[in-house]
Motif scaffolding. Structure first.
Motif, short mmCIF file in Angstrom:
data_model
loop_
_atom_site.label_atom_id
_atom_site.label_comp_id
_atom_site.label_asym_id
_atom_site.label_seq_id
_atom_site.Cartn_x
_atom_site.Cartn_y
_atom_site.Cartn_z
N PHE A 1 0.83 -1.22 0.00
CA PHE A 1 0.00 0.00 0.00
C PHE A 1 0.86 1.26 0.00
O PHE A 1 0.49 2.28 -0.57
N PHE A 2 2.05 1.20 0.64
CA PHE A 2 2.90 2.38 0.80
C PHE A 2 3.99 2.39 -0.26
O PHE A 2 4.43 1.34 -0.76
N ASP A 3 4.47 3.58 -0.60
CA ASP A 3 5.58 3.73 -1.56
C ASP A 3 6.91 3.42 -0.90
O ASP A 3 7.81 2.86 -1.55
N THR A 4 7.09 3.79 0.35
CA THR A 4 8.31 3.49 1.08
C THR A 4 7.94 2.98 2.46
O THR A 4 6.89 3.32 3.00
N MET A 5 8.83 2.10 3.01
CA MET A 5 8.62 1.57 4.35
C MET A 5 9.94 1.62 5.10
O MET A 5 11.01 1.36 4.52
N GLN A 6 9.91 1.94 6.40
CA GLN A 6 11.08 1.95 7.26
C GLN A 6 10.71 1.32 8.59
O GLN A 6 9.58 1.48 9.06
N VAL A 7 11.68 0.60 9.17
CA VAL A 7 11.53 0.03 10.50
C VAL A 7 12.77 0.39 11.29
O VAL A 7 13.90 0.20 10.81
N ALA A 8 12.61 0.94 12.50
CA ALA A 8 13.73 1.34 13.34
C ALA A 8 13.52 0.80 14.74
O ALA A 8 12.39 0.60 15.19
N ARG A 9 14.64 0.57 15.44
CA ARG A 9 14.59 0.09 16.81
C ARG A 9 14.42 1.28 17.75
O ARG A 9 14.49 2.44 17.34
N ASP A 10 14.27 0.95 19.04
CA ASP A 10 14.01 2.02 20.01
C ASP A 10 15.23 2.89 20.24
O ASP A 10 15.13 4.00 20.75
N ASN A 11 16.43 2.42 19.85
CA ASN A 11 17.63 3.25 19.98
C ASN A 11 17.84 4.14 18.77
O ASN A 11 18.87 4.82 18.67
N GLY A 12 16.90 4.13 17.82
CA GLY A 12 17.01 4.97 16.64
C GLY A 12 17.70 4.30 15.48
O GLY A 12 17.81 4.89 14.39
N GLU A 13 18.19 3.05 15.64
CA GLU A 13 18.89 2.35 14.56
C GLU A 13 17.86 1.92 13.52
O GLU A 13 16.87 1.27 13.83
N LEU A 14 18.13 2.29 12.25
CA LEU A 14 17.24 1.94 11.16
C LEU A 14 17.53 0.50 10.75
O LEU A 14 18.60 0.18 10.24
N ARG A 15 16.55 -0.37 10.96
CA ARG A 15 16.74 -1.79 10.67
C ARG A 15 16.41 -2.13 9.23
O ARG A 15 17.01 -3.06 8.66
N LEU A 16 15.53 -1.42 8.63
CA LEU A 16 15.13 -1.77 7.27
C LEU A 16 14.51 -0.54 6.61
O LEU A 16 13.75 0.20 7.24
N SER A 17 14.83 -0.36 5.30
CA SER A 17 14.24 0.74 4.55
C SER A 17 13.95 0.24 3.15
O SER A 17 14.86 -0.22 2.44
N LEU A 18 12.68 0.29 2.74
CA LEU A 18 12.25 -0.16 1.43
C LEU A 18 11.67 1.01 0.67
O LEU A 18 10.91 1.82 1.20
N ARG A 19 12.04 1.08 -0.62
CA ARG A 19 11.45 2.08 -1.51
C ARG A 19 10.97 1.34 -2.74
O ARG A 19 11.78 0.71 -3.45
N ALA A 20 9.70 1.35 -3.00
CA ALA A 20 9.09 0.63 -4.11
C ALA A 20 9.41 -0.85 -4.04
O ALA A 20 9.67 -1.52 -5.04
N GLY A 21 9.46 -1.41 -2.80
CA GLY A 21 9.73 -2.82 -2.59
C GLY A 21 11.19 -3.20 -2.63
O GLY A 21 11.54 -4.37 -2.44
N GLN A 22 12.11 -2.24 -2.83
CA GLN A 22 13.54 -2.51 -2.90
C GLN A 22 14.24 -1.91 -1.68
O GLN A 22 13.84 -0.85 -1.18
N LEU A 23 15.28 -2.65 -1.23
CA LEU A 23 16.04 -2.16 -0.09
C LEU A 23 16.73 -0.85 -0.43
O LEU A 23 17.19 -0.63 -1.55
N GLU A 24 16.85 0.01 0.59
CA GLU A 24 17.47 1.32 0.42
C GLU A 24 18.42 1.56 1.58
O GLU A 24 18.18 1.11 2.70
N LYS A 25 19.49 2.27 1.28
CA LYS A 25 20.46 2.55 2.33
C LYS A 25 19.87 3.56 3.33
O LYS A 25 19.08 4.42 2.98
N ALA A 26 20.33 3.41 4.55
CA ALA A 26 19.84 4.32 5.59
C ALA A 26 20.25 5.76 5.31
O ALA A 26 19.58 6.71 5.70
N ALA A 27 21.39 5.90 4.61
CA ALA A 27 21.85 7.27 4.33
C ALA A 27 20.93 8.01 3.38
O ALA A 27 20.95 9.24 3.31
#
Length: 706
Positions: A115-141
């Motif tokens: 449903f979404f164009d991009t998805m991100q998941v982060a831990r409680d310490n702020g570390e980005l665990r996963l970033s997807l853009r159009a279903g593809q992995l994306e760098k945290a930077a």
């Protein structure tokens, strides 16, 4: 002897149709103008009303439209949050430790992720665990700073969030939705976020602004004025301040710092109609800007056609009105013709009079000549009337007493002696209302009640009345009044006035000092006892004659008595001196009189104690008056020797019921109620009934001067 008049000539036969005279022709013109004016005004009112109704309908329709669009967009926002909540429900604490399983879940396991164009998941310490853009992995930077800020705020607050508009380096405007991830104990273990492009089908599709209209534009913009959706795609991400019609409304709305609410509001300007409705959660605003002149163009054309029809109708009505007036004026024309015939056949000479008759032509001139004879007869009758009136005025002026004739409340005839007594001239009184010679409306009404009662009982009035002279001084007179025609109540009244002011003043001087307090001018204790005793005697007489009360109408209350004791009065005496204390007592006495003058009377019992008697007053009314007196004393802040003082008054109220048989018992009950007010904290009103106080003939406490 005067020779007999010559035989009258036979009148000429009247023609079948007579042309109306100049007066009727002028009336026809006035009628035609009246029809034209009334038709024009009616057409203008209808046109104005139709324009206002059309404008009202357009405003209502446009307001409803923006409210519907705002609710639609709000539902899309809510739907996006529900989808993200579904994704968050599928993420377990173990998945945050295993990026591979998290990646599989987001790419394969949960269809809602698509449903979404991009998805991100982060831990409680702020570390980005996963970033997807159009279903593809994306760098945290590659994550936009605004997106990082939205993730961080969700971790801190632990609440879902809809971010502000994100433009980013890619140039694709989008909105991020965040949802916190909670452990079983309720603490935040991470955050999941999804972003939607601004122009996506799930948010603001381009089809939302269709169909395109040249005279109206649908605009969605943020609180800071950034345009999110526009009928013109080139205006997206532009500023509302550049929008014609919407800019002044937005500027005024922003200057007033109004909150974003879902209820629509419409502003009607000279050339634009602007309707706005808000979405509180994303702080977006939906606006419809329409050109009022273009919207009203079809109505203007219909109104012009209506005006032409109204003009044609008015012309037809004017023709019909003129024709009908010509037909209706035939009796007047025939009357004029008959008057001319009468003048021709009359051979009797009429003497010329001093009256200057109008030199008018047509039927008016003819009628003037006909009525000249009637005016001569009226002049003769007036001369006779003047003779009678002169004789009557001579009789009035020679009378040693004042004589006044009134009719329907007006002074018709006033004799010379009555004018001297009242200090007016005859021209100043004749034709004036009878109220002129009384001090107040209350005095006038009271005397009227007395007169009506005595005339009903005895057929005439005989009593003492106090009038007000022109210079403001009172004058007492013995007045005898009788109807001019006894069988006609309103046929006029003859009054005979005899000045008794000197005798009245001599009588008053003897009793004033005995009955009044020298300091406050109120009734003293002796006068209070006497008047209250008379009131209670009259009450007892009414109780012994219930049948008379029933015949007299509704029974009123027996009355109430107020016992007033000033609070903190000794402070004024001790600090400012007895002169200041005396001034306080005089002022309080004036306050009491001003409040109860129309409904009762007041007395000074001694020291700083006063009493107020309200005859025939019900309990509720008495309590209201007592509260007014308490507030008036409290509001007064006297100042002596440079220092202000605050006073109060404790008031005891007692109802004059059947159990109170004499003045001491009434004063005792009122004093006990006042004592209750003192004991309860002063400056208050307390009410006691006689049944609340044990009073016996041996145990009653009669208050003496303090």
């Amino acid at each position: 002897m005067t020779p007999p008049p010559a035989p009258a000539a036979a009148p000429d036969p009247a023609p079948g149709w007579l042309v109306p005279g100049a007066l009727v022709l002028r009336l026809m013109l006035v009628a035609a103008l009246a029809v034209a004016l009334s038709g024009s005004v009616a057409a203008w009112l209808v046109t104005r009303a139709s324009g206002q109704e059309a404008m009202r309908r357009m405003v209502s329709q446009q307001t409803d439209e923006v409210e519907v669009v705002a609710r639609l967009l709000a539902s899309k926002i809510e739907q996006s949050q529900k989808v993200l909540r579904t994704v968050a429900a599928g993420i377990t604490p173990g998945m945050l430790e295993s990026p591979s399983s998290l990646e599989w879940l987001l790419q394969q396991g949960l269809p809602a992720v698509q449903f979404f164009d991009t998805m991100q998941v982060a831990r409680d310490n702020g570390e980005l665990r996963l970033s997807l853009r159009a279903g593809q992995l994306e760098k945290a930077a590659d994550l936009d700073p605004t997106e990082r800020d939205a993730l961080r705020r969700t971790l801190v607050d632990g609440k879902p969030l809809v971010s502000e508009l994100i433009t980013g380096r890619t140039g694709e405007a989008r909105v991020m939705f965040t949802m916190p991830l909670h452990r079983e104990d309720g603490t935040v273990m991470g955050v999941v976020a999804g972003a939607l492009r601004l122009q996506s089908q799930s948010l603001l599709p381009p089809s939302m602004t269709l169909p395109a209209r040249d005279d109206s534009q649908l605009i969605v913009f943020t609180r800071d004025g950034t345009i999110l959706s526009h009928s013109d795609p080139t205006r997206v991400l532009g500023q509302v301040r550049d929008e014609v019609g919407l800019a002044p409304v937005y500027t005024r709305w922003q200057s007033q710092a109004q909150p974003v609410v879902g209820r629509g509001m419409t502003h009607v300007q000279s050339d634009h109609i602007v309707s706005m409705a808000g979405m509180p959660l994303p702080q977006w605003i939906v606006a419809r800007v329409s050109q009022s002149q273009a919207l009203l163009a079809p109505l203007r054309g219909a109104q012009r056609e209506a005006w032409w029809l109204a003009v044609a109708s008015m012309a037809l009505c004017m023709l019909l009105a003129v024709a009908l007036m010509g037909w209706m004026a035939q009796p007047l024309a025939q009357l004029t013709f008959k008057a001319r015939q009468l003048l021709k056949t009359s051979t009797r000479q009429r003497p010329e009079t001093e009256m200057h008759w109008p030199q008018a032509g047509g039927e008016v001139g003819d009628l003037v000549r006909v009525f000249q004879g009637l005016v001569q007869q009226g002049s003769l009758q007036q001369s006779r009337k003047d003779t009678v009136v002169g004789q009557f005025q001579a009789v009035l002026d020679s009378a040693t007493v004042g004589i006044v004739i009134t009719r329907h409340g007006m002074l018709e005839v006033v004799s010379h002696q009555a004018c001297v007594m009242l200090g007016y001239t005859a021209q100043e009184l004749q034709g004036r209302p009878s109220r002129t010679v009384y001090a107040s409306d209350a005095d006038y009404a009271q005397v009227g009640d007395r007169v009506r009662a005595e005339v009903a009982a005895h057929g005439a009035f005989d009593g003492d009345i106090c009038f007000l002279r022109k210079d403001g001084t009172p004058v007492w007179a013995r007045v005898q009044g009788r109807g001019v025609r006894p069988e006609e109540v309103h046929g006029g009244t003859v009054w005979i006035l005899e000045d008794i002011t000197a005798a009245r003043e001599a009588q008053v001087q003897k009793s004033w000092g005995r009955m009044h307090d020298a300091l406050t001018q109120l009734y003293n204790r002796a006068a209070f006892d006497e008047r209250l005793g008379q009131l209670m005697t009259e009450r007892s007489a009414r109780q012994r004659a219930p049948a008379l009360e029933e015949e007299g109408g509704e029974a009123q209350g027996d009355g109430v008595v107020l016992f007033l004791d000033l609070d903190h009065f000794t402070v004024v005496n001790d600090i400012a001196g007895h002169d200041a204390g005396d001034d306080v007592l005089r002022h309080v006495a004036r306050l009491l009189v001003s409040h109860v003058r129309q409904i009762g009377w007041a007395a000074r019992l001694g020291g700083d104690e006063f009493a107020v008697v309200l005859p025939g007053c019900a309990l509720a009314r008495g309590q209201a008056v007592a509260e007014q007196l308490r507030a008036a004393v409290r509001a007064w802040e006297p100042s002596y020797q440079g220092r202000s003082f605050t006073l109060g008054v404790s008031i005891g109220l007692v109802v004059l019921d059947a159990s109170l048989q004499d003045v001491p018992s009434v004063l005792y009950a009122a004093d006990m109620a006042c004592y209750d007010a003192k004991r309860a904290g002063r400056n208050r009103v307390e009410t006691r009934h006689a049944r609340d106080v044990s009073v016996t003939s041996s145990g009653r406490m009669a208050l003496g001067p303090v």
